[in-house]
Design a protein around this motif. Structure first.
Motif, PDB file in Angstrom:
ATOM      1  N   ILE A 304       0.830  -1.209   0.000  1.00 52.50           N
ATOM      2  CA  ILE A 304       0.000   0.000   0.000  1.00 52.50           C
ATOM      3  C   ILE A 304       0.867   1.263   0.000  1.00 52.50           C
ATOM      4  N   PRO A 305       1.943   1.316   0.807  1.00 52.58           N
ATOM      5  CA  PRO A 305       2.750   2.541   0.809  1.00 52.58           C
ATOM      6  C   PRO A 305       3.803   2.626  -0.287  1.00 52.58           C
ATOM      7  N   PHE A 306       3.919   1.629  -1.148  1.00 55.46           N
ATOM      8  CA  PHE A 306       5.063   1.541  -2.054  1.00 55.46           C
ATOM      9  C   PHE A 306       5.187   2.754  -2.973  1.00 55.46           C
ATOM     10  N   SER A 307       4.197   2.994  -3.840  1.00 56.81           N
ATOM     11  CA  SER A 307       4.304   4.120  -4.778  1.00 56.81           C
ATOM     12  C   SER A 307       4.200   5.451  -4.050  1.00 56.81           C
ATOM     13  N   LEU A 308       3.479   5.474  -2.928  1.00 59.40           N
ATOM     14  CA  LEU A 308       3.340   6.716  -2.162  1.00 59.40           C
ATOM     15  C   LEU A 308       4.677   7.147  -1.583  1.00 59.40           C
ATOM     16  N   GLN A 309       5.495   6.170  -1.171  1.00 58.52           N
ATOM     17  CA  GLN A 309       6.812   6.499  -0.636  1.00 58.52           C
ATOM     18  C   GLN A 309       7.723   7.063  -1.721  1.00 58.52           C
ATOM     19  N   ILE A 310       7.537   6.619  -2.962  1.00 60.45           N
ATOM     20  CA  ILE A 310       8.349   7.153  -4.056  1.00 60.45           C
ATOM     21  C   ILE A 310       8.026   8.621  -4.277  1.00 60.45           C
ATOM     22  N   THR A 311       6.723   8.948  -4.390  1.00 62.31           N
ATOM     23  CA  THR A 311       6.362  10.351  -4.626  1.00 62.31           C
ATOM     24  C   THR A 311       6.666  11.218  -3.412  1.00 62.31           C
ATOM     25  N   LEU A 312       6.514  10.681  -2.208  1.00 60.91           N
ATOM     26  CA  LEU A 312       6.884  11.441  -1.013  1.00 60.91           C
ATOM     27  C   LEU A 312       8.380  11.757  -1.013  1.00 60.91           C
ATOM     28  N   ALA A 313       9.195  10.759  -1.336  1.00 62.70           N
ATOM     29  CA  ALA A 313      10.644  10.976  -1.383  1.00 62.70           C
ATOM     30  C   ALA A 313      10.994  12.039  -2.413  1.00 62.70           C
ATOM     31  N   GLN A 314      10.355  11.983  -3.583  1.00 58.16           N
ATOM     32  CA  GLN A 314      10.616  12.977  -4.619  1.00 58.16           C
ATOM     33  C   GLN A 314      10.186  14.364  -4.170  1.00 58.16           C
ATOM     34  N   ASP A 315       9.086  14.455  -3.410  1.00 56.87           N
ATOM     35  CA  ASP A 315       8.616  15.750  -2.927  1.00 56.87           C
ATOM     36  C   ASP A 315       9.445  16.274  -1.758  1.00 56.87           C
ATOM     37  N   TYR A 316      10.008  15.376  -0.958  1.00 50.67           N
ATOM     38  CA  TYR A 316      10.898  15.816   0.113  1.00 50.67           C
ATOM     39  C   TYR A 316      12.221  16.341  -0.433  1.00 50.67           C
ATOM     40  N   LEU A 317      12.648  15.813  -1.593  1.00 51.38           N
ATOM     41  CA  LEU A 317      13.888  16.277  -2.240  1.00 51.38           C
ATOM     42  C   LEU A 317      13.573  16.772  -3.646  1.00 51.38           C
TER      43      LEU A 317
END
Length: 399
Positions: A304-317
């Motif tokens: 469930i968190p897999f793709s969300l963690q990718i976009t979150l990481a991109q938004d954090y950096l």
């Protein structure tokens, strides 16, 4: 090229690449049966696929922050396929490790650039990233079916047939590359990214990814062997359990994208980790046919968190999207592989169930570190809140 077509092609290519991540675990019971490898030995094969990848993927991510390298999509796909195809063919354990490591480098080279292109092609939408990630899940899920079918033709000596998805994936990349070439300006370069990097949140998110990675890769490495103990049967039973694990991953990815359309991504991430604790406990302790539903539920919770963690990481950096993608995806596929030999060694000296018990605590740790995260500063309630507007498929600003 339309956004939907680009994402579809990227998703299909992602599926072809991630067949080779899933193939490593799918080949484990066949290495054990044909070559009499123990738990520690098969864990070493998983480690070989992960060790260089864990270092190479963030490096490739840093490179894509400086230069667009779309040619990596087809070439890395082919490298990933050739490594697995030759790894099953050679009889030497060191050569097997070497070829599997080559496959890991190919997979590492592919993901940061593919995630960068997917982000741009999808306008930064986490739904688009979810579809891109789904392709990888489908590749994982197809791996045990494909490997079992190929092994049925004559065992490990038939492994060269496993290069076929790589050939298909490299061809699927070509229309995207042509679109990149058409939209590229003469002498054009990627747009200068803007925003403030939130390294503190990124590090916390990366820690949660590490805990998730150890659980998922640990299960994918040993669930086929563990299923034979808990439910009885031979390699077909193990392949069925692995298929359910990967199928649950695909379902979890889609569910995560839908849930994030209604709630903040951070809320979805940390609640999914909490729910996963119970599911992993069921995998470890429930015997008989009831074992299989828990495998499915554990995979759903972990993905469930897999793709969300990718976009979150991109938004954090936001100024280092390639690095964010490389680290997040690299940790996802690599750190768990680094821990697998420890699990295998404990299993060799005690039992596989004893070795898997610590995996129950790791989603709880993921929940603890993700609780303090916040949604990156952007308008809420919009699927396009993370879109890098004003960019084309090459990452250039549209003037």
């Amino acid at each position: 090229m339309s956004k939907n077509k680009a994402i579809t092609l990227l998703s299909a290519g992602h599926a072809c690449v991630d067949v080779y991540q899933g193939s490593v675990a799918a080949l484990v019971p066949f290495f054990a049966a044909e070559r009499a490898y123990g738990y520690a030995a098969v864990s070493g094969i998983v480690l070989a696929a992960s060790l260089l990848s864990s270092v190479a993927q963030p490096l490739f991510g840093a490179l894509t922050d400086r230069w667009a390298m779309p040619w990596l999509l087809p070439s890395a796909t082919l490298l990933g396929g050739l490594g697995i195809a030759l790894g099953g063919l050679v009889g030497s354990y060191p050569l097997t490790l070497a070829f599997v490591a080559v496959s890991g480098i190919g997979v590492a080279a592919y993901h940061p650039e593919a995630a960068r292109v997917a982000r741009i092609a999808g306008g930064g939408s986490h739904t688009a990233m979810g579809w891109f990630s789904l392709g990888g899940n489908i590749g994982f899920a197809a791996a045990p079916v494909l490997v079992t079918a190929v092994m049925a033709l004559g065992g490990l000596r038939m492994s060269p047939l496993l290069v076929v998805p790589a050939l298909a994936g490299s061809v699927l990349c070509l229309p995207v590359l042509r679109a990149l070439a058409r939209t590229s300006r003469t002498g054009g370069s990627p747009a200068e990214a803007t925003g403030v990097d939130d390294w503190r949140s990124f590090v916390k998110l990366s820690a949660a990814v590490v805990f998730r990675s150890i659980v998922f890769v640990g299960l994918s490495t040993f669930v086929s062997l563990y299923a034979q103990q808990r439910a009885g049967g031979g390699t077909a039973t193990g392949s069925a359990a692995l298929f359910l694990l990967y199928l649950g991953g695909a379902a979890g990815t889609l569910l995560g994208s839908r849930l994030a359309g209604r709630r903040d991504r951070v809320i979805v991430v940390h609640r999914s980790y909490l729910a996963t604790v119970v599911a992993v406990a069921g995998v470890v302790f429930v015997p008989g046919p009831a074992f299989f539903p828990f495998v499915l539920l554990a995979a759903v919770g972990l993905y469930i968190p897999f793709s969300l963690q990718i976009t979150l990481a991109q938004d954090y950096l936001p100024t280092r999207v390639g690095t964010a993608s490389g680290v997040t995806l690299g940790l996802t596929v690599s750190i768990g592989g680094l821990a697998s030999p420890v699990i295998g060694t404990v299993a060799d000296h005690s039992s596989l169930r004893t070795a898997l018990v610590p995996l129950i605590a790791l989603p709880l740790l993921g929940w603890l570190v993700s609780r303090s995260l916040t949604e990156p500063g952007a308008p809420k309630g919009s699927d396009e809140r993370n879109a890098p507007e004003g960019m084309n498929l090459t990452g250039e600003r549209i003037r």
